[in-house]
Design a protein around this motif. Structure first.
Motif, PDB file in Angstrom:
ATOM      1  N   CYS A   1       0.852  -1.187   0.000  1.00  0.00           N
ATOM      2  CA  CYS A   1       0.000   0.000   0.000  1.00  0.00           C
ATOM      3  C   CYS A   1       0.889   1.240   0.000  1.00  0.00           C
ATOM      4  CB  CYS A   1      -0.912  -0.004   1.227  1.00  0.00           C
ATOM      5  SG  CYS A   1      -1.993   1.431   1.339  1.00  0.00           S
ATOM      6  N   ALA A   2       0.651   2.133  -0.963  1.00  0.00           N
ATOM      7  CA  ALA A   2       1.475   3.342  -1.065  1.00  0.00           C
ATOM      8  C   ALA A   2       0.959   4.459  -0.164  1.00  0.00           C
ATOM      9  CB  ALA A   2       1.506   3.822  -2.510  1.00  0.00           C
ATOM     10  N   ASP A   3      -0.259   4.324   0.342  1.00  0.00           N
ATOM     11  CA  ASP A   3      -0.847   5.364   1.186  1.00  0.00           C
ATOM     12  C   ASP A   3      -0.309   5.279   2.612  1.00  0.00           C
ATOM     13  OD1 ASP A   3      -2.426   6.105  -0.985  1.00  0.00           O
ATOM     14  OD2 ASP A   3      -4.011   4.694  -0.425  1.00  0.00           O
ATOM     15  N   GLU A   4      -0.490   6.376   3.358  1.00  0.00           N
ATOM     16  CA  GLU A   4      -0.090   6.380   4.772  1.00  0.00           C
ATOM     17  C   GLU A   4      -0.941   5.379   5.540  1.00  0.00           C
ATOM     18  OE1 GLU A   4      -0.261   9.294   8.707  1.00  0.00           O
ATOM     19  OE2 GLU A   4      -1.096   9.965   6.788  1.00  0.00           O
ATOM     20  N   LEU A   5      -0.284   4.552   6.333  1.00  0.00           N
ATOM     21  CA  LEU A   5      -0.988   3.561   7.140  1.00  0.00           C
ATOM     22  C   LEU A   5      -0.871   3.925   8.608  1.00  0.00           C
ATOM     23  CD1 LEU A   5       0.058   0.225   5.390  1.00  0.00           C
ATOM     24  CD2 LEU A   5      -2.165   1.356   5.274  1.00  0.00           C
ATOM     25  N   GLN A   6      -2.004   4.213   9.228  1.00  0.00           N
ATOM     26  CA  GLN A   6      -2.027   4.544  10.642  1.00  0.00           C
ATOM     27  C   GLN A   6      -2.271   3.274  11.469  1.00  0.00           C
ATOM     28  OE1 GLN A   6      -4.909   7.742  10.853  1.00  0.00           O
ATOM     29  NE2 GLN A   6      -3.474   9.220   9.975  1.00  0.00           N
ATOM     30  N   PRO A   7      -1.990   3.297  12.774  1.00  0.00           N
ATOM     31  CA  PRO A   7      -2.058   2.074  13.587  1.00  0.00           C
ATOM     32  C   PRO A   7      -3.364   1.293  13.469  1.00  0.00           C
ATOM     33  CG  PRO A   7      -1.004   3.816  14.833  1.00  0.00           C
ATOM     34  CD  PRO A   7      -1.466   4.444  13.546  1.00  0.00           C
ATOM     35  N   LEU A   8      -4.505   1.981  13.419  1.00  0.00           N
ATOM     36  CA  LEU A   8      -5.779   1.260  13.330  1.00  0.00           C
ATOM     37  C   LEU A   8      -5.884   0.512  12.002  1.00  0.00           C
ATOM     38  CD1 LEU A   8      -8.510   0.526  14.483  1.00  0.00           C
ATOM     39  CD2 LEU A   8      -9.434   2.663  13.535  1.00  0.00           C
ATOM     40  N   ALA A   9      -5.431   1.146  10.918  1.00  0.00           N
ATOM     41  CA  ALA A   9      -5.482   0.490   9.608  1.00  0.00           C
ATOM     42  C   ALA A   9      -4.576  -0.742   9.597  1.00  0.00           C
ATOM     43  CB  ALA A   9      -5.061   1.469   8.515  1.00  0.00           C
ATOM     44  N   VAL A  10      -3.379  -0.621  10.184  1.00  0.00           N
ATOM     45  CA  VAL A  10      -2.455  -1.754  10.245  1.00  0.00           C
ATOM     46  C   VAL A  10      -3.060  -2.884  11.082  1.00  0.00           C
ATOM     47  CG1 VAL A  10      -0.181  -2.533  11.012  1.00  0.00           C
ATOM     48  CG2 VAL A  10      -0.429  -0.298   9.932  1.00  0.00           C
ATOM     49  N   ALA A  11      -3.693  -2.528  12.201  1.00  0.00           N
ATOM     50  CA  ALA A  11      -4.315  -3.540  13.059  1.00  0.00           C
ATOM     51  C   ALA A  11      -5.425  -4.276  12.309  1.00  0.00           C
ATOM     52  CB  ALA A  11      -4.867  -2.887  14.324  1.00  0.00           C
ATOM     53  N   LYS A  12      -6.189  -3.561  11.497  1.00  0.00           N
ATOM     54  CA  LYS A  12      -7.267  -4.199  10.720  1.00  0.00           C
ATOM     55  C   LYS A  12      -6.691  -5.131   9.655  1.00  0.00           C
ATOM     56  CE  LYS A  12     -10.822  -0.642  11.336  1.00  0.00           C
ATOM     57  NZ  LYS A  12     -11.637   0.403  10.658  1.00  0.00           N
TER      58      LYS A  12
END
Length: 249
Positions: A88-99
């Motif tokens: 994924c080229a977009d910024e990944l925040q902790p909640l997105a990574v956890a999902k």
């Protein structure tokens, strides 16, 4: 038992980071990148569990840009059996990574997820806890010692008052602290072997996860520079300066 180890690609801890001139973030152009040190400890712990016969397979996972493959190859050089990159080229925040990790856990069904307590770039210290909540699994954070006994894990945690030992039922999520172990040196033969190990690439859409950011960074600035220290002739002058200039008394 499968062990899933998420790893993050970050600016190397030896590099002095610089803030972009427009204040939008940290300049990472032509900067050395490496595996997050806490995640490296997690990979090492997973390998030790495998060497003890507790774990049967170690799977390294990373979420981010294409270059994260290098980080996964490092994890496989340490000993991970295979790797998965959620590209994924977009910024990944902790909640997105956890999902994203939850979706992979549902797919791979590991008995243990072990990851670093925090990443040295954003210092969020959130992903492990969020993942445990999404999975509705027991969690043990800041682990300095891990022992697997049957269907439970005995974990010694570093807390403000010292050490705390808890027992959690498997499957569980564990986050690692610095004193858990010292990662092994990666040898050239193992680096060559890692190139032949399987590395699967998937997209967030393949996992059915929306990774849109929930937070927006308004501005990034360097901390103010500290002023030079001074010498004072006696205690009375020191107290006066602390009281009237520093305003700390």
């Amino acid at each position: 038992m499968k062990v899933l180890v998420p790893v993050k690609r970050v600016v190397d801890y030896n590099v002095k980071v610089r803030v972009k001139s427009d204040g939008t973030g940290v300049d990472i152009a032509n900067v050395k990148m490496s595996m997050n040190p806490f995640d490296e400890i997690a990979v090492e712990e997973a390998m030790r569990l495998k060497e003890k016969g507790v774990a049967t397979e170690v799977i390294a996972v990373s979420c981010g840009v294409t270059q994260c493959q290098e980080t996964l190859r490092t994890a496989m050089a340490i000993g991970a059996d295979r790797a998965i990159l959620v590209e994924c080229a977009d910024e990944l925040q902790p909640l997105a990574v956890a999902k994203l990790l939850k979706a992979l856990v549902d797919k791979e069904a590991p008995g243990l997820v072990i990851l670093g307590k925090q990443a040295i770039d954003d210092d969020c210290n959130q992903t492990g806890q969020m993942l445990a909540a999404l999975l509705d699994r027991p969690q043990a954070t800041f682990a300095s010692k891990v022992e697997i006994d049957g269907d439970a894990a005995k974990v010694t945690r570093e807390v403000d008052g010292g050490l705390e030992t808890i027992s959690v039922k498997l499957p569980a999520v564990i986050t690692t602290d610095l004193r858990l172990n010292e990662p092994r040196y990666v040898t050239l033969p193992n680096i060559m072997k890692a190139k032949k190990k399987p590395l699967e690439i998937v997209k967030p859409a393949d996992l059915g996860v929306d990774v849109a950011p929930r937070l927006k960074t308004l501005k990034v600035a360097e901390p103010p520079k500290r002023g030079a220290g001074i010498k004072v002739p006696d205690v009375a002058t020191l107290v006066d300066k602390l009281k009237n200039e520093a305003k700390v008394l």
